[in-house]
Scaffold this motif. Structure first.
Motif, PDB file in Angstrom:
ATOM      1  N   MET A   1       0.826  -1.200   0.000  1.00 23.93           N
ATOM      2  CA  MET A   1       0.000   0.000   0.000  1.00 23.93           C
ATOM      3  C   MET A   1       0.858   1.247   0.000  1.00 23.93           C
ATOM      4  N   ASN A   2       1.562   1.734  -0.722  1.00 29.51           N
ATOM      5  CA  ASN A   2       2.294   2.991  -0.825  1.00 29.51           C
ATOM      6  C   ASN A   2       2.934   3.527   0.448  1.00 29.51           C
ATOM      7  N   GLY A   3       3.346   2.674   1.396  1.00 29.23           N
ATOM      8  CA  GLY A   3       4.116   3.124   2.551  1.00 29.23           C
ATOM      9  C   GLY A   3       3.328   3.653   3.722  1.00 29.23           C
ATOM     10  N   ILE A   4       2.014   3.624   3.669  1.00 27.13           N
ATOM     11  CA  ILE A   4       1.187   4.076   4.783  1.00 27.13           C
ATOM     12  C   ILE A   4       0.502   2.857   5.368  1.00 27.13           C
ATOM     13  N   GLN A   5       0.621   2.700   6.670  1.00 28.45           N
ATOM     14  CA  GLN A   5       0.066   1.517   7.325  1.00 28.45           C
ATOM     15  C   GLN A   5      -1.126   1.906   8.195  1.00 28.45           C
ATOM     16  N   VAL A   6      -2.193   1.149   8.084  1.00 25.10           N
ATOM     17  CA  VAL A   6      -3.347   1.351   8.966  1.00 25.10           C
ATOM     18  C   VAL A   6      -2.987   0.771  10.327  1.00 25.10           C
ATOM     19  N   ARG A   7      -3.191   1.563  11.370  1.00 23.46           N
ATOM     20  CA  ARG A   7      -2.914   1.106  12.732  1.00 23.46           C
ATOM     21  C   ARG A   7      -4.150   1.289  13.580  1.00 23.46           C
ATOM     22  N   SER A   8      -4.365   0.352  14.471  1.00 23.56           N
ATOM     23  CA  SER A   8      -5.441   0.466  15.445  1.00 23.56           C
ATOM     24  C   SER A   8      -5.031   1.509  16.478  1.00 23.56           C
ATOM     25  N   ILE A   9      -5.829   2.540  16.614  1.00 24.83           N
ATOM     26  CA  ILE A   9      -5.495   3.612  17.557  1.00 24.83           C
ATOM     27  C   ILE A   9      -5.560   3.115  18.997  1.00 24.83           C
ATOM     28  N   PRO A  10      -6.614   2.397  19.413  1.00 23.26           N
ATOM     29  CA  PRO A  10      -6.627   1.902  20.797  1.00 23.26           C
ATOM     30  C   PRO A  10      -5.433   0.998  21.116  1.00 23.26           C
ATOM     31  N   LYS A  11      -5.082   0.112  20.177  1.00 29.12           N
ATOM     32  CA  LYS A  11      -3.928  -0.762  20.407  1.00 29.12           C
ATOM     33  C   LYS A  11      -2.642   0.050  20.533  1.00 29.12           C
ATOM     34  N   SER A  12      -2.489   1.050  19.689  1.00 32.45           N
ATOM     35  CA  SER A  12      -1.277   1.875  19.732  1.00 32.45           C
ATOM     36  C   SER A  12      -1.165   2.598  21.068  1.00 32.45           C
ATOM     37  N   ILE A  13      -2.274   3.106  21.569  1.00 34.36           N
ATOM     38  CA  ILE A  13      -2.261   3.804  22.856  1.00 34.36           C
ATOM     39  C   ILE A  13      -1.962   2.818  23.987  1.00 34.36           C
ATOM     40  N   ILE A  14      -2.609   1.669  23.952  1.00 30.36           N
ATOM     41  CA  ILE A  14      -2.385   0.663  24.999  1.00 30.36           C
ATOM     42  C   ILE A  14      -0.939   0.178  24.972  1.00 30.36           C
ATOM     43  N   PHE A  15      -0.417  -0.124  23.788  1.00 31.16           N
ATOM     44  CA  PHE A  15       0.975  -0.566  23.684  1.00 31.16           C
ATOM     45  C   PHE A  15       1.935   0.510  24.183  1.00 31.16           C
ATOM     46  N   SER A  16       1.600   1.773  23.919  1.00 28.03           N
ATOM     47  CA  SER A  16       2.455   2.865  24.401  1.00 28.03           C
ATOM     48  C   SER A  16       2.524   2.864  25.924  1.00 28.03           C
ATOM     49  N   PHE A  17       1.394   2.643  26.584  1.00 27.44           N
ATOM     50  CA  PHE A  17       1.381   2.611  28.047  1.00 27.44           C
ATOM     51  C   PHE A  17       2.056   1.350  28.586  1.00 27.44           C
ATOM     52  N   ILE A  18       1.759   0.199  27.986  1.00 26.00           N
ATOM     53  CA  ILE A  18       2.318  -1.068  28.463  1.00 26.00           C
ATOM     54  C   ILE A  18       3.840  -1.072  28.364  1.00 26.00           C
ATOM     55  N   THR A  19       4.381  -0.500  27.293  1.00 22.87           N
ATOM     56  CA  THR A  19       5.832  -0.502  27.087  1.00 22.87           C
ATOM     57  C   THR A  19       6.508   0.731  27.677  1.00 22.87           C
ATOM     58  N   CYS A  20       5.785   1.446  28.516  1.00 20.05           N
ATOM     59  CA  CYS A  20       6.323   2.668  29.158  1.00 20.05           C
ATOM     60  C   CYS A  20       6.835   3.679  28.135  1.00 20.05           C
ATOM     61  N   GLY A  21       6.126   3.793  27.035  1.00 19.75           N
ATOM     62  CA  GLY A  21       6.438   4.811  26.041  1.00 19.75           C
ATOM     63  C   GLY A  21       7.318   4.363  24.895  1.00 19.75           C
ATOM     64  N   ILE A  22       7.882   3.170  24.974  1.00 18.91           N
ATOM     65  CA  ILE A  22       8.785   2.720  23.904  1.00 18.91           C
ATOM     66  C   ILE A  22       8.014   2.548  22.596  1.00 18.91           C
ATOM     67  N   TYR A  23       6.850   1.912  22.658  1.00 16.93           N
ATOM     68  CA  TYR A  23       6.049   1.787  21.433  1.00 16.93           C
ATOM     69  C   TYR A  23       5.609   3.175  20.953  1.00 16.93           C
ATOM     70  N   GLY A  24       5.352   4.081  21.874  1.00 14.79           N
ATOM     71  CA  GLY A  24       4.974   5.445  21.512  1.00 14.79           C
ATOM     72  C   GLY A  24       6.044   6.133  20.688  1.00 14.79           C
ATOM     73  N   ILE A  25       7.301   5.873  21.015  1.00 17.35           N
ATOM     74  CA  ILE A  25       8.409   6.442  20.244  1.00 17.35           C
ATOM     75  C   ILE A  25       8.399   5.871  18.832  1.00 17.35           C
ATOM     76  N   TYR A  26       8.254   4.555  18.735  1.00 13.69           N
ATOM     77  CA  TYR A  26       8.182   3.894  17.433  1.00 13.69           C
ATOM     78  C   TYR A  26       7.013   4.458  16.624  1.00 13.69           C
ATOM     79  N   TRP A  27       5.862   4.572  17.275  1.00 12.42           N
ATOM     80  CA  TRP A  27       4.653   5.075  16.621  1.00 12.42           C
ATOM     81  C   TRP A  27       4.872   6.495  16.101  1.00 12.42           C
ATOM     82  N   PHE A  28       5.457   7.352  16.931  1.00 12.75           N
ATOM     83  CA  PHE A  28       5.749   8.745  16.564  1.00 12.75           C
ATOM     84  C   PHE A  28       6.631   8.793  15.318  1.00 12.75           C
TER      85      PHE A  28
END
Length: 149
Positions: A1-28
């Motif tokens: 798909m041209n380099g844009i990935q669909v991401r689940s917003i709730p999962k991204s937020i939950i993963f950001s909290f569970i990983t103490c912000g590490i996933y949040g950095i990746y997501w950003f």
């Protein structure tokens, strides 16, 4: 798909909290690069550099980043003739000012998901047209064979 990935917003937020912000950095980082891909140009530093600038400036760069992401999304959606709210840059910055940067990121991801869905729909409609053309061409060949016999 041209380099844009669909991401689940709730999962991204939950993963950001569970990983103490590490996933949040990746997501950003990924989100920044994907907004640039959607617009077809860079409006800020690349994802990794944007994150580094946020660290170096103790978060001040994030306000600039949020504003520019809003402008870039307006540009990306506008180039696709999609409906867009012209206040996105201000909305993202206001959420960030009130300590709700994750809401800004969620809204940006939502816009990216919309763009991705739009692009995917355009690609599928193009594939359907191509398939119809192939079918029509093969159908016309069958008809010419029948008339020749």
């Amino acid at each position: 798909m041209n380099g844009i990935q669909v991401r689940s917003i709730p999962k991204s937020i939950i993963f950001s909290f569970i990983t103490c912000g590490i996933y949040g950095i990746y997501w950003f980082i990924k989100m920044t690069n994907e907004v640039h891909t959607a617009a077809g140009r860079k409006s800020t530093a690349s994802g990794g550099l944007a994150f580094l600038y946020c660290l170096i400036t103790c978060g001040i760069y994030f306000f600039y980043w949020a504003y520019k992401m809003g402008q870039t999304i307006i540009e990306a959606k506008g180039s696709r003739n999609m409906t867009v709210d012209g206040n996105l840059p201000i909305i993202y910055v206001i959420f960030a000012l009130f300590g709700l940067a994750i809401v800004s990121e969620a809204l940006i991801q939502d816009a990216l998901n919309d763009i991705c869905a739009y692009d995917d729909g355009q690609q599928r409609s193009g594939e359907k047209r191509l398939e119809q053309n192939r079918h029509e061409e093969s159908g016309s060949d069958d008809q010419t064979e029948n008339t020749q016999e």
